[in-house]
Design an enzyme around this catalytic site. Structure first.
Site, PDB file in Angstrom:
ATOM      1  N   GLY A  58      53.662  64.664-170.701  1.00  0.00           N
ATOM      2  CA  GLY A  58      52.747  63.620-171.163  1.00  0.00           C
ATOM      3  C   GLY A  58      51.723  64.227-172.104  1.00  0.00           C
ATOM      4  O   GLY A  58      51.514  65.448-172.103  1.00  0.00           O
ATOM      5  N   GLN A  85      43.873  65.103-176.486  1.00  0.00           N
ATOM      6  CA  GLN A  85      44.312  66.494-176.332  1.00  0.00           C
ATOM      7  C   GLN A  85      44.627  67.151-177.683  1.00  0.00           C
ATOM      8  O   GLN A  85      44.693  68.375-177.774  1.00  0.00           O
ATOM      9  CB  GLN A  85      45.522  66.592-175.386  1.00  0.00           C
ATOM     10  CG  GLN A  85      45.152  66.239-173.941  1.00  0.00           C
ATOM     11  CD  GLN A  85      46.342  66.324-173.013  1.00  0.00           C
ATOM     12  OE1 GLN A  85      47.131  65.395-172.924  1.00  0.00           O
ATOM     13  NE2 GLN A  85      46.504  67.458-172.356  1.00  0.00           N
ATOM     14  N   CYS A 119      48.170  70.710-166.469  1.00  0.00           N
ATOM     15  CA  CYS A 119      47.721  70.015-167.671  1.00  0.00           C
ATOM     16  C   CYS A 119      47.833  70.957-168.862  1.00  0.00           C
ATOM     17  O   CYS A 119      47.450  72.128-168.759  1.00  0.00           O
ATOM     18  CB  CYS A 119      46.270  69.566-167.500  1.00  0.00           C
ATOM     19  SG  CYS A 119      45.629  68.676-168.936  1.00  0.00           S
ATOM     20  N   LEU A 120      48.347  70.451-169.977  1.00  0.00           N
ATOM     21  CA  LEU A 120      48.479  71.277-171.179  1.00  0.00           C
ATOM     22  C   LEU A 120      47.117  71.749-171.674  1.00  0.00           C
ATOM     23  O   LEU A 120      47.036  72.758-172.376  1.00  0.00           O
ATOM     24  CB  LEU A 120      49.214  70.497-172.277  1.00  0.00           C
ATOM     25  CG  LEU A 120      50.671  70.130-171.949  1.00  0.00           C
ATOM     26  CD1 LEU A 120      51.247  69.232-173.039  1.00  0.00           C
ATOM     27  CD2 LEU A 120      51.524  71.374-171.761  1.00  0.00           C
ATOM     28  N   HIS A 179      47.172  60.476-164.600  1.00  0.00           N
ATOM     29  CA  HIS A 179      46.653  61.729-165.184  1.00  0.00           C
ATOM     30  C   HIS A 179      46.296  61.513-166.663  1.00  0.00           C
ATOM     31  O   HIS A 179      45.223  61.904-167.112  1.00  0.00           O
ATOM     32  CB  HIS A 179      47.715  62.826-165.017  1.00  0.00           C
ATOM     33  CG  HIS A 179      47.434  64.116-165.723  1.00  0.00           C
ATOM     34  ND1 HIS A 179      47.220  65.305-165.063  1.00  0.00           N
ATOM     35  CD2 HIS A 179      47.353  64.411-167.056  1.00  0.00           C
ATOM     36  CE1 HIS A 179      46.990  66.264-165.953  1.00  0.00           C
ATOM     37  NE2 HIS A 179      47.079  65.753-167.174  1.00  0.00           N
ATOM     38  N   GLU A 180      47.205  60.860-167.401  1.00  0.00           N
ATOM     39  CA  GLU A 180      46.961  60.626-168.837  1.00  0.00           C
ATOM     40  C   GLU A 180      45.790  59.669-169.043  1.00  0.00           C
ATOM     41  O   GLU A 180      44.970  59.858-169.951  1.00  0.00           O
ATOM     42  CB  GLU A 180      48.206  60.047-169.526  1.00  0.00           C
ATOM     43  CG  GLU A 180      49.459  60.904-169.472  1.00  0.00           C
ATOM     44  CD  GLU A 180      49.242  62.341-169.847  1.00  0.00           C
ATOM     45  OE1 GLU A 180      48.294  62.638-170.603  1.00  0.00           O
ATOM     46  OE2 GLU A 180      50.006  63.187-169.378  1.00  0.00           O
ATOM     47  N   HIS A 183      42.492  61.229-169.015  1.00  0.00           N
ATOM     48  CA  HIS A 183      42.107  61.866-170.286  1.00  0.00           C
ATOM     49  C   HIS A 183      41.352  60.879-171.186  1.00  0.00           C
ATOM     50  O   HIS A 183      40.438  61.268-171.905  1.00  0.00           O
ATOM     51  CB  HIS A 183      43.336  62.374-171.048  1.00  0.00           C
ATOM     52  CG  HIS A 183      43.869  63.700-170.564  1.00  0.00           C
ATOM     53  ND1 HIS A 183      43.147  64.869-170.631  1.00  0.00           N
ATOM     54  CD2 HIS A 183      45.075  64.034-170.040  1.00  0.00           C
ATOM     55  CE1 HIS A 183      43.892  65.868-170.162  1.00  0.00           C
ATOM     56  NE2 HIS A 183      45.065  65.386-169.790  1.00  0.00           N
TER      57      HIS A 183
END
Ligand code: GNR
Ligand code: NI
Length: 189
Positions: free
Chosen positions: A46, A51, A114-115, A156-157, A160
């Site tokens: 995702g 990000q 997480c990236l 999660h997204e 953000h």
């Protein structure tokens, strides 16, 4: 198409509250292509626009399940051990201006990563299911009940979009440990 740089904690831009997408044009389609390319290159499932530094209520998800119709293929990346893997099935999903409608009371804990918080993993408890309303690239509205990994990933997204990282759900002690580990890894690199 372009791969963008992924912003990492503790960059303050990750705390931005993202703004609704208002223009459904070709530039939005190109941005979404770039987000997929960036996400796949980073081996993520995702990615939220913030990000890559764009404070827009836009996210992409591809859970890339193993393709159960395909034959397992030998994979050579495990140092001498034979290892078989089905190829991954691409299931790209785009969510513009997503909203969570009714989160379940039942909670489920899942080990998240997480990236933007590389190489840190921790259990996070969230509603195990939720209904999501969103727009597609043409501006049409959709609704769907999300469960399992899709429920984990979309929550999660969507965090953000509110400037929240999964480590913000941890105790202050665990969050500070994670941030110290990140800082140490960055100095070593
Ligand atoms: O690639 C990702 N994996 C992941 C694993 C468990 C829970 C959430 C995620 S999302 C993450 C990509 C990412 O950082 N998206 O914002
Ligand atoms: Ni993330």
């Amino acid at each position: 198409m372009a791969i963008h740089n992924i912003i990492e904690a503790p960059d303050p831009r990750l705390k931005t509250i993202s703004k609704p997408v208002e223009t459904f044009d070709d530039a939005l389609k190109t941005l979404v292509e770039d987000m997929f390319e960036t996400m796949y290159a980073a081996n993520g499932i995702g990615l939220a626009a913030i990000q890559i530094g764009l404070p827009l209520r836009l996210l992409v998800i591809d859970l890339q399940p193993e393709d159960m119709d395909a034959e397992p293929e030998e994979c050579h990346s495990h140092g001498g051990h034979k290892h078989f893997h089905r190829p991954l099935k691409k299931e790209p999903r785009v969510f513009v201006n997503p909203e969570i409608l009714d989160p379940s009371e039942e909670l489920h804990s899942f080990q998240e990563g997480c990236l933007s918080v590389p190489d840190i993993y921790a259990d996070v408890e969230r509603p195990s299911a939720c209904r999501v309303r969103w727009q597609d690239l043409e501006g049409n509205t959709h609704e769907e009940d999300m469960t399992d990994m899709m429920a984990v990933c979309i929550q999660h997204e969507m965090d953000h979009l509110e400037g929240i990282l999964f480590i913000d759900h941890l105790s202050r002690l665990k969050r500070n440990m994670a941030l110290k580990k990140l800082e140490k890894a960055r100095k070593a690199a």
